[in-house]
Design an enzyme around this catalytic site. Sequence first.
Site, PDB file in Angstrom:
ATOM      1  N   ARG A 167       0.847  -1.184   0.000  1.00  0.00           N
ATOM      2  CA  ARG A 167       0.000   0.000   0.000  1.00  0.00           C
ATOM      3  C   ARG A 167       0.890   1.244   0.000  1.00  0.00           C
ATOM      4  NH1 ARG A 167      -3.640  -2.660  -1.551  1.00  0.00           N
ATOM      5  NH2 ARG A 167      -5.715  -2.923  -0.609  1.00  0.00           N
TER       6      ARG A 167
ATOM      7  N   GLU B 110      -3.482   7.141  -4.875  1.00  0.00           N
ATOM      8  CA  GLU B 110      -3.571   6.678  -6.259  1.00  0.00           C
ATOM      9  C   GLU B 110      -5.015   6.795  -6.765  1.00  0.00           C
ATOM     10  OE1 GLU B 110      -1.968   2.774  -5.255  1.00  0.00           O
ATOM     11  OE2 GLU B 110      -3.934   1.902  -5.645  1.00  0.00           O
TER      12      GLU B 110
ATOM     13  N   HIS C  46      -1.028  -0.375  -9.768  1.00  0.00           N
ATOM     14  CA  HIS C  46      -1.742  -1.223  -8.792  1.00  0.00           C
ATOM     15  C   HIS C  46      -2.360  -2.456  -9.473  1.00  0.00           C
ATOM     16  CE1 HIS C  46      -3.987  -1.225  -4.689  1.00  0.00           C
ATOM     17  NE2 HIS C  46      -3.801  -2.466  -5.136  1.00  0.00           N
TER      18      HIS C  46
HETATM   19  C1  DGY Z   1      -5.981  -6.089  -2.525  1.00  0.00           C
HETATM   20  O1  DGY Z   1      -6.659  -7.111  -2.665  1.00  0.00           O
HETATM   21  O2  DGY Z   1      -5.814  -5.553  -1.434  1.00  0.00           O
HETATM   22  C2  DGY Z   1      -5.382  -5.512  -3.759  1.00  0.00           C
HETATM   23  O3  DGY Z   1      -4.528  -4.477  -3.456  1.00  0.00           O
HETATM   24  C3  DGY Z   1      -6.461  -5.047  -4.705  1.00  0.00           C
HETATM   25  O4  DGY Z   1      -7.370  -4.274  -4.009  1.00  0.00           O
END
Ligand code: DGY
Length: 321
Positions: free
Chosen positions: A240, A269, A287
């Site tokens: 993250r 983002e 991402h």
């Molecule tokens: C998650 O599953 O946390 C991925 O980052 C996609 O949201």
Amino acid sequence: MSTKHVVVVTRKLPEAVENRLRRDYVPRLNPDDRLYTTDELLMLCEGADAIMPCHTERLTAEVIGRLPDSVRAIANFSVGVDHVDLQAAKDRGIVVTNTPDVLSDATAEIAILCLLGAARRASEGERLVRSAEWKDWSPAFMVGVQITGKRIGIVGMGRVGQVVARRARGFDMDVHYHNRQRIDPALEQEATYHPSLDEMLPLCDVLSLNCPATPETTGLLNDRRIGLLPDGAIVVNTARGALVDDDALIAALESGKLYAAGLDVYNNEPAINPKYRDLTNSFLLPHIGSATRETRDAMGFRALDNLDAVFAQDEPQDRVA
Ligand code: DGY
């Protein structure tokens, strides 16, 4: 005759997942895959029994406080749950679940891609070829760093971290990790555990962030900690954006303190800090850690398994609140 429960599905999901939703529930789907405003989402939730959101929906305490009483479950289509105020959901008696395990391989693949992309200057190279500016070859051309045999430090040795460790070992890397607790030694695969992150950092030619974003981990990679990394280290973040202090990371990439960064996730983002785009030593992805066909299906089915359990009055396997 049992009536089907109404589920608000905030984003377009794989066909097989939507078919199962249609079979077992009354889904309110989003075929155009539009990002709903909070008001739109709340309106859609009127009379609904559950929501299946992604990390793109911010279910803050305020939003959860405005959900209709009919909503009994939030079955996330994500492993990360930092977009949901878990305490607020708990306070309202709303069950919250996530989708662990099923995206570990896909996300670890992207971590390795980010690592290689950063170390071997993949963005620069790709731009040169695409822009037809590649004119020559010489031994001094596009020289990067080799990752084989280097030391990698993994922050967060959960499911994804463990797969990253296995893949890194495929490159003969010496694996170190920091976690709140040491994992079962049988799962360590000879990785070295460091109870102190600060003590691990000087040993990391590569630092891979694989822990969830929580109040404790927010801004974890700051100026001071970057200073503890060896000069010329590489940072990889597939977890993250909130784990990173962007100003500190950008300054270290600009100064050459860090060799490069491979990033798949960012603060705020997709409106990322624009300075990342100007850096030649950043390898940037949008991402897509879990974005494989196999994993998207598996995430949807896992979220639905959780939802099925809630409505069957069973304990869902992935309950987080
Ligand atoms: C998650 O599953 O946390 C991925 O980052 C996609 O949201």
